[in-house]
Design a protein around this motif. Structure first.
Motif, PDB file in Angstrom:
ATOM      1  N   UNK A 200       0.847  -1.193   0.000  1.00 55.58           N
ATOM      2  CA  UNK A 200       0.000   0.000   0.000  1.00 55.58           C
ATOM      3  C   UNK A 200       0.882   1.243   0.000  1.00 55.58           C
ATOM      4  N   UNK A 201       0.273   2.378  -0.290  1.00 56.26           N
ATOM      5  CA  UNK A 201       1.037   3.610  -0.474  1.00 56.26           C
ATOM      6  C   UNK A 201       1.805   4.009   0.782  1.00 56.26           C
ATOM      7  N   UNK A 202       1.177   3.844   1.945  1.00 53.43           N
ATOM      8  CA  UNK A 202       1.831   4.252   3.191  1.00 53.43           C
ATOM      9  C   UNK A 202       3.127   3.479   3.410  1.00 53.43           C
ATOM     10  N   UNK A 203       3.074   2.161   3.211  1.00 55.58           N
ATOM     11  CA  UNK A 203       4.271   1.348   3.412  1.00 55.58           C
ATOM     12  C   UNK A 203       5.322   1.632   2.340  1.00 55.58           C
ATOM     13  N   UNK A 204       4.856   1.898   1.115  1.00 56.42           N
ATOM     14  CA  UNK A 204       5.787   2.214   0.035  1.00 56.42           C
ATOM     15  C   UNK A 204       6.555   3.492   0.340  1.00 56.42           C
ATOM     16  N   UNK A 205       5.838   4.520   0.783  1.00 58.64           N
ATOM     17  CA  UNK A 205       6.489   5.784   1.119  1.00 58.64           C
ATOM     18  C   UNK A 205       7.435   5.615   2.306  1.00 58.64           C
ATOM     19  N   UNK A 206       7.016   4.816   3.281  1.00 56.11           N
ATOM     20  CA  UNK A 206       7.855   4.617   4.469  1.00 56.11           C
ATOM     21  C   UNK A 206       9.163   3.930   4.083  1.00 56.11           C
ATOM     22  N   UNK A 207       9.067   2.877   3.271  1.00 56.03           N
ATOM     23  CA  UNK A 207      10.268   2.157   2.855  1.00 56.03           C
ATOM     24  C   UNK A 207      11.190   3.053   2.030  1.00 56.03           C
ATOM     25  N   UNK A 208      10.597   3.875   1.171  1.00 54.61           N
ATOM     26  CA  UNK A 208      11.417   4.786   0.375  1.00 54.61           C
ATOM     27  C   UNK A 208      12.120   5.804   1.270  1.00 54.61           C
ATOM     28  N   UNK A 209      11.405   6.299   2.278  1.00 54.51           N
ATOM     29  CA  UNK A 209      12.019   7.243   3.207  1.00 54.51           C
ATOM     30  C   UNK A 209      13.173   6.620   3.969  1.00 54.51           C
ATOM     31  N   UNK A 210      12.995   5.375   4.390  1.00 56.04           N
ATOM     32  CA  UNK A 210      14.077   4.664   5.082  1.00 56.04           C
ATOM     33  C   UNK A 210      15.277   4.519   4.156  1.00 56.04           C
ATOM     34  N   UNK A 211      15.021   4.050   2.936  1.00 56.60           N
ATOM     35  CA  UNK A 211      16.102   3.832   1.972  1.00 56.60           C
ATOM     36  C   UNK A 211      16.879   5.123   1.725  1.00 56.60           C
ATOM     37  N   UNK A 212      16.157   6.218   1.505  1.00 60.10           N
ATOM     38  CA  UNK A 212      16.814   7.484   1.175  1.00 60.10           C
ATOM     39  C   UNK A 212      17.552   8.095   2.362  1.00 60.10           C
ATOM     40  N   UNK A 213      17.255   7.647   3.558  1.00 64.43           N
ATOM     41  CA  UNK A 213      18.018   8.106   4.716  1.00 64.43           C
ATOM     42  C   UNK A 213      19.475   7.680   4.593  1.00 64.43           C
ATOM     43  N   UNK A 214      19.702   6.541   3.960  1.00 62.99           N
ATOM     44  CA  UNK A 214      21.051   5.979   3.892  1.00 62.99           C
ATOM     45  C   UNK A 214      21.652   5.991   2.484  1.00 62.99           C
ATOM     46  N   UNK A 215      20.819   6.059   1.465  1.00 64.88           N
ATOM     47  CA  UNK A 215      21.337   6.136   0.098  1.00 64.88           C
ATOM     48  C   UNK A 215      20.468   7.123  -0.680  1.00 64.88           C
ATOM     49  N   UNK A 216      20.942   8.341  -0.766  1.00 67.72           N
ATOM     50  CA  UNK A 216      20.167   9.392  -1.427  1.00 67.72           C
ATOM     51  C   UNK A 216      20.919   9.872  -2.660  1.00 67.72           C
ATOM     52  N   UNK A 217      20.263   9.812  -3.806  1.00 66.57           N
ATOM     53  CA  UNK A 217      20.865  10.255  -5.056  1.00 66.57           C
ATOM     54  C   UNK A 217      20.527  11.713  -5.329  1.00 66.57           C
ATOM     55  N   UNK A 218      21.350  12.356  -6.166  1.00 64.70           N
ATOM     56  CA  UNK A 218      21.004  13.717  -6.570  1.00 64.70           C
ATOM     57  C   UNK A 218      20.003  13.646  -7.725  1.00 64.70           C
ATOM     58  N   UNK A 219      19.519  14.797  -8.172  1.00 67.51           N
ATOM     59  CA  UNK A 219      18.459  14.822  -9.184  1.00 67.51           C
ATOM     60  C   UNK A 219      18.894  14.159 -10.489  1.00 67.51           C
TER      61      UNK A 219
END
Length: 289
Positions: A200-219
């Motif tokens: 569901x959208x909530x879990x998808x956004x949460x997982x993406x937020x977790x991932x980007x905390x540790x691996x964040x790409x530029x634009x």
């Protein structure tokens, strides 16, 4: 003469990292065991799991509080035996961590008097040797050896988990062993896993937020990822993936509008109403101008 060892945690690091891991494992507890500790998962009746209250223990010597992060009560399949599963995320290296695990084990056992499965999850970036047991012995007598399961993310090959379609494995790709050149590839595979899991959208956004905390790409890197995904995935699958980049762009645009409005003089309340940004964030922008 015995030496009393005080084991301290940096509260800031605990909040930022250990708490994130606690939320991830709490939310996807069964999935975490399934992908990283399949033997444990095989024996647990997950219809019986019951989170116990966050355990806070006092060190009687130092008077400090210690938190046992994740404590779950569960039943073994086909048995009436209740057990405790204790999972301890650890985001920084500590020379006496194995001893701390034993402290937690003994305190939990004293309280619940049930068999305990102790698990440590190490998420720090440096490569270091971790002991998975604590021993008390003398030249003339062996008192005890305490063992615990452990997961050392930095030593794990991220490619081995790409076919798992497991939400915890997907999120933790960001903490596994990859090179700087593989960052875009890791991000792409994470998004592919998200599409295939159909969460569901909530879990998808949460997982993406977790991932980007540790691996964040530029634009630019994100655009490269999206172009590669568009070439390999059909439109139906792409529609399952929230447009994180578009929404991030909208948020950046709102911030720029708020900054320009602050220069013109409208009140913070008015700017918040127009942009729908948090008042506190606008107040912080105002201080920077």
């Amino acid at each position: 003469m015995p030496i009393a060892t005080a084991i301290r945690e940096d509260p800031t690091e605990y909040i930022r990292h250990d708490q994130l891991f606690k939320e991830l494992i709490d939310t996807f507890f069964a999935e975490c065991l399934e992908v990283f500790f399949p033997e444990v998962h095989h024996h647990i009746d997950f219809s019986s799991i019951k989170p116990l209250s966050s355990e806070v223990f006092t060190d009687m010597i130092e008077g400090e509080s210690r938190h046992a992060d994740i404590v779950i009560e569960a039943r073994l399949k086909g048995q009436n035996t209740l057990i405790i599963i204790h999972v301890e995320p650890q985001s920084s290296g500590q020379p006496h961590f194995h001893e701390r695990m034993y402290h937690y084990f003994s305190l939990l056992y004293n309280k619940y008097r049930r068999p305990i499965v102790p698990i440590a999850v190490f998420s720090y970036d440096e490569n270091r040797y971790e002991r998975d047991q604590f021993t008390i012995e003398f030249p003339f007598f062996h008192v005890l050896t305490f063992n615990f399961l452990m997961l050392e993310l930095r030593k794990m090959n991220w490619r081995e988990y790409l076919q798992s379609n497991n939400p915890v494995a997907a999120a933790l790709l960001s903490k596994m062993n990859f090179t700087e050149k593989e960052r875009i590839k890791v991000r792409k595979e994470f998004l592919r896993m998200l599409m295939n899991m159909e969460l569901n959208q909530a879990k998808t956004y949460w997982l993406n937020g977790f991932f980007e905390t540790y691996l964040k790409l530029d634009e630019g890197e994100e655009e490269t990822v999206m172009e590669e995904i568009k070439r390999t995935e059909d439109d139906e699958k792409l529609s399952m993936l929230p447009n994180f980049w578009e929404e991030r762009g909208k948020m950046n645009e709102k911030r720029e509008i708020a900054r320009e409005m602050l220069k013109e003089g409208p009140s913070v309340e008015f700017i918040a109403k127009v942009t729908r940004l948090d008042k506190e964030k606008i107040e912080n922008m105002k201080k920077e101008i």
